[in-house]
Design a protein around this motif. Structure first.
Motif, PDB file in Angstrom:
ATOM      1  N   SER A 188       8.045  -4.646   8.726  1.00 17.40           N
ATOM      2  CA  SER A 188       7.401  -3.484   8.112  1.00 17.40           C
ATOM      3  C   SER A 188       6.544  -2.728   9.124  1.00 17.40           C
ATOM      4  O   SER A 188       6.167  -1.587   8.885  1.00 17.40           O
ATOM      5  N   LEU A 189       6.237  -3.368  10.254  1.00 15.59           N
ATOM      6  CA  LEU A 189       5.449  -2.685  11.294  1.00 15.59           C
ATOM      7  C   LEU A 189       6.309  -2.317  12.507  1.00 15.59           C
ATOM      8  O   LEU A 189       5.789  -1.835  13.512  1.00 15.59           O
ATOM      9  N   PHE A 247       0.824  -1.218   0.000  1.00 18.09           N
ATOM     10  CA  PHE A 247       0.000   0.000   0.000  1.00 18.09           C
ATOM     11  C   PHE A 247       0.851   1.258   0.000  1.00 18.09           C
ATOM     12  O   PHE A 247       0.351   2.341  -0.273  1.00 18.09           O
ATOM     13  N   LYS A 248       2.149   1.147   0.267  1.00 22.30           N
ATOM     14  CA  LYS A 248       3.026   2.318   0.278  1.00 22.30           C
ATOM     15  C   LYS A 248       3.111   3.006  -1.097  1.00 22.30           C
ATOM     16  O   LYS A 248       3.475   4.178  -1.177  1.00 22.30           O
ATOM     17  N   ASN A 300       8.947  -1.504   2.710  1.00 22.72           N
ATOM     18  CA  ASN A 300       8.017  -1.266   1.608  1.00 22.72           C
ATOM     19  C   ASN A 300       8.088   0.165   1.086  1.00 22.72           C
ATOM     20  O   ASN A 300       7.967   0.403  -0.118  1.00 22.72           O
ATOM     21  N   GLU A 357       2.763 -10.666   3.161  1.00 20.98           N
ATOM     22  CA  GLU A 357       3.979 -10.549   3.969  1.00 20.98           C
ATOM     23  C   GLU A 357       3.618 -10.614   5.453  1.00 20.98           C
ATOM     24  O   GLU A 357       2.451 -10.755   5.829  1.00 20.98           O
ATOM     25  N   ALA A 414       3.274  -8.414   7.730  1.00 24.61           N
ATOM     26  CA  ALA A 414       2.261  -7.454   8.210  1.00 24.61           C
ATOM     27  C   ALA A 414       0.856  -8.007   7.993  1.00 24.61           C
ATOM     28  O   ALA A 414      -0.028  -7.831   8.841  1.00 24.61           O
ATOM     29  N   THR A 441      -1.807  -5.479   3.440  1.00 21.24           N
ATOM     30  CA  THR A 441      -1.094  -4.293   2.933  1.00 21.24           C
ATOM     31  C   THR A 441       0.202  -4.581   2.182  1.00 21.24           C
ATOM     32  O   THR A 441       0.803  -3.653   1.642  1.00 21.24           O
ATOM     33  N   GLY A 442       0.658  -5.845   2.177  1.00 21.95           N
ATOM     34  CA  GLY A 442       1.931  -6.118   1.505  1.00 21.95           C
ATOM     35  C   GLY A 442       2.026  -7.567   1.032  1.00 21.95           C
ATOM     36  O   GLY A 442       1.259  -8.430   1.463  1.00 21.95           O
ATOM     37  N   PRO A 470      -3.440  -2.891   9.946  1.00 21.74           N
ATOM     38  CA  PRO A 470      -2.128  -3.010  10.588  1.00 21.74           C
ATOM     39  C   PRO A 470      -1.558  -1.616  10.862  1.00 21.74           C
ATOM     40  O   PRO A 470      -1.817  -0.688  10.107  1.00 21.74           O
ATOM     41  N   MET A 471      -0.786  -1.508  11.940  1.00 24.49           N
ATOM     42  CA  MET A 471      -0.249  -0.199  12.323  1.00 24.49           C
ATOM     43  C   MET A 471       1.267  -0.254  12.479  1.00 24.49           C
ATOM     44  O   MET A 471       1.792  -1.126  13.172  1.00 24.49           O
ATOM     45  N   ALA A 472       1.938   0.697  11.836  1.00 26.52           N
ATOM     46  CA  ALA A 472       3.377   0.894  12.042  1.00 26.52           C
ATOM     47  C   ALA A 472       3.523   2.272  12.683  1.00 26.52           C
ATOM     48  O   ALA A 472       3.554   2.407  13.896  1.00 26.52           O
ATOM     49  N   GLY A 473       3.546   3.325  11.849  1.00 31.60           N
ATOM     50  CA  GLY A 473       3.535   4.681  12.384  1.00 31.60           C
ATOM     51  C   GLY A 473       2.153   5.100  12.858  1.00 31.60           C
ATOM     52  O   GLY A 473       2.002   6.117  13.549  1.00 31.60           O
ATOM     53  N   GLY A 474       1.131   4.360  12.439  1.00 29.25           N
ATOM     54  CA  GLY A 474      -0.237   4.655  12.864  1.00 29.25           C
ATOM     55  C   GLY A 474      -0.985   5.591  11.940  1.00 29.25           C
ATOM     56  O   GLY A 474      -2.086   6.043  12.257  1.00 29.25           O
ATOM     57  N   SER A 475      -0.425   5.869  10.781  1.00 25.11           N
ATOM     58  CA  SER A 475      -1.040   6.837   9.868  1.00 25.11           C
ATOM     59  C   SER A 475      -2.206   6.222   9.083  1.00 25.11           C
ATOM     60  O   SER A 475      -3.294   6.794   9.024  1.00 25.11           O
ATOM     61  N   LEU A 476      -1.985   5.063   8.499  1.00 23.90           N
ATOM     62  CA  LEU A 476      -2.995   4.448   7.628  1.00 23.90           C
ATOM     63  C   LEU A 476      -4.373   4.364   8.291  1.00 23.90           C
ATOM     64  O   LEU A 476      -5.387   4.747   7.700  1.00 23.90           O
TER      65      LEU A 476
HETATM   66  C1  LIG Z   1       3.979   0.912   6.423  1.00 23.71           C
HETATM   67  C2  LIG Z   1       3.129  -0.289   6.467  1.00 23.71           C
HETATM   68  C3  LIG Z   1       1.973  -0.362   7.273  1.00 23.71           C
HETATM   69  C4  LIG Z   1       1.548   0.679   8.286  1.00 23.71           C
HETATM   70  O1  LIG Z   1       1.512   1.956   7.905  1.00 23.71           O
HETATM   71  P1  LIG Z   1       1.416   3.201   8.913  1.00 23.71           P
HETATM   72  O2  LIG Z   1       0.654   4.176   8.123  1.00 23.71           O
HETATM   73  O3  LIG Z   1       2.825   3.626   9.171  1.00 23.71           O
HETATM   74  O4  LIG Z   1       0.729   2.763  10.174  1.00 23.71           O
HETATM   75  C5  LIG Z   1       1.194  -1.493   7.160  1.00 23.71           C
HETATM   76  N1  LIG Z   1       1.516  -2.513   6.345  1.00 23.71           N
HETATM   77  C6  LIG Z   1       2.613  -2.486   5.585  1.00 23.71           C
HETATM   78  C7  LIG Z   1       2.917  -3.673   4.743  1.00 23.71           C
HETATM   79  C8  LIG Z   1       3.457  -1.384   5.603  1.00 23.71           C
HETATM   80  O5  LIG Z   1       4.546  -1.380   4.831  1.00 23.71           O
END
Ligand SMILES: *Cc1c(COP(=O)(O)O)cnc(C)c1O
Ligand SMILES: [Zn+2]
Length: 423
Positions: free
Chosen positions: A298-299, A109-110, A136, A345, A347, A375-376, A235-241
């Motif tokens: 990725s998270l 999704f990036k 990603n 993947e 995530a 998302t990946g 899924p949350m990494a930075g929490g933006s999505l």
């Molecule tokens: C970056 C990423 C996320 C989370 O995105 P954020 O907006 O940073 O929370 C989720 N899934 C995948 C595969 C990512 O690469």
């Protein structure tokens, strides 16, 4: 107002003109893009959108790009699939998958966020762009910058999956491996962006970048026949999505494209890096940074930039957040592949395992329309499955050998307990 969008501080509300800037100069809180919905209204109707391209750019009127912007890369517009076999396994009856494992051009999704960020990098006149990345994002920036002829510096933690490293280098990007985790890398990027005049998609271009995630929400609503789901698992990494899918739904409601209804948001993380799910579970209004230790690289952001906003969005919506172990992540990757034919993947393993847990714990009712966001793509993290499958010895190209082979195999199958996944 010249452009139909501008930057605004999320805390003090201070408005500022469009610029490569992510922090409020008054109160040091994050800036966010605010789109002028009335200006977008004429071009943002169901009919106009349906007549647009088969990509995320069908929603261009609500994305922060110059009016005359001509997209270079057709990212997004990925399938939304009903998932009946996975649903049966986990006790769901109306489960859907938003499948960004096949998002083009780089299979995550990036690609969406990078498309919007690089449009702005060009508008601001940057000739060099970059990012700090857990993988990603590196792939997406490298690919799209190549197509636009931009120079690229990409900084990643040194221990990234080999496929994600190669997937960056192949596009000719300058890849800088950093001896440290994502949070170290990100801090360095802020310093570099300031020192050199470069556009870092998730640093000084972050407000624009983040808006690209809205297109996941727009697509879900349009693909459901201009309806909102009851629940979304993200899924949350930075929490933006997760916050931007919510923003997209709110914009659609405000413009009258969908009926107003409550949507609950559920966040997913790996237990080995779970600062946001921890905040949701404990009810804290701040994020306690963690040192990541999980295969879901990725998270793996221990100090998430939008963590507070993600936790708030989840709570306000009446949703919940869960985190799962690395063993559960691998099992869920296999379960999603075996039931729905989607190879995700790590995530996506996180999201799938968390989705199963939410049903098991009664957080989601089986009949509610639930969308889970994959998302990946699994081809980027094949190392997560190392040792999961035995390589059979080759047999001779003879029917008799084949018959012996399947006879042995069905004996083995009887020994396996059959279709059980780790919960
Ligand atoms: C970056 C990423 C996320 C989370 O995105 P954020 O907006 O940073 O929370 C989720 N899934 C995948 C595969 C990512 O690469
Ligand atoms: Zn402010």
């Amino acid at each position: 107002m010249a452009a139909a969008y501008e930057l605004r501080c999320r805390e003090c509300g201070k408005r500022c003109e469009n610029a490569p800037l992510s922090i409020c100069e008054e109160c040091f809180s994050p800036l966010e893009v605010v789109c002028d919905l009335d200006a977008a209204r004429p071009a943002f109707t169901r009919e106009a959108i349906a007549a647009g391209p088969s990509s995320m750019w069908r929603y261009q009127a609500l994305l922060p790009v110059p009016d005359d912007y001509v997209p270079a890369t057709p990212a997004g517009w990925t399938p939304l699939l009903k998932a009946p076999r996975l649903a049966r396994n986990i006790g769901a009856r109306n489960l859907w998958i938003k499948n960004d494992a096949v998002c083009l051009p780089t299979l995550s999704f990036k690609d969406r966020v990078v498309s919007v960020a690089l449009a702005n990098a060009q508008a601001f006149g940057f000739d060099t762009v970059g990012c700090s990345s857990t993988g990603n994002l590196a792939n997406a920036v490298a690919a799209q910058a190549a197509r636009l002829g931009l120079k690229t510096y990409i900084l990643v933690p040194a221990d990234l999956e080999p496929a994600k490293i190669l997937n960056t280098q192949v596009y000719g990007a300058n890849l800088v491996r950093i001896d440290g985790n994502y949070d170290h890398v990100n801090r360095l990027c802020s310093q570099i962006a300031e020192r050199y005049s470069w556009g870092f998609v998730n640093v000084n271009l972050r407000p624009y970048y983040a808006e690209g995630s809205k297109t996941v929400g727009f697509e879900i609503a349009e693909q459901l026949g201009w309806r909102l789901p009851d629940n979304v698992v993200v899924p949350m990494a930075g929490g933006s999505l997760i916050t931007k899918i919510r923003k997209a739904f709110k914009e659609l409601i405000a413009l009258g494209l969908v009926e107003d209804k409550p949507v609950r948001f559920f966040g997913a993380q790996a237990t080995g890096c779970s600062p946001i799910t921890t905040a949701v579970k404990t009810g804290a209004d701040h994020i306690e940074p963690q040192r990541p230790a999980t295969i879901a690289r990725s998270l793996a952001i221990g100090n998430p930039a939008d963590g507070v906003y993600a936790a708030r969005a989840i709570r306000e919506s009446g949703g919940w957040a869960e985190d799962v172990s690395d063993v559960e992540i691998v099992s869920a990757i296999q379960e999603l592949a075996e039931t729905e034919g989607i190879f995700t993947e790590t995530a996506g393993g996180v999201t799938t395992a968390v989705t199963a847990r939410l049903y098991a714990h009664g957080r989601i009712h089986p009949d509610e329309l639930t969308v889970t966001c994959i998302t990946g793509n699994g081809l980027k993290t094949t190392d997560a499955l190392t040792g999961a499958y035995e390589q059979q010895a080759a047999i001779r190209p003879r029917l008799g050998d084949f018959e012996n082979f399947i006879a042995e195999q069905s004996e083995e199958d009887e020994l396996v307990l059959g279709g059980s996944f780790v919960r």
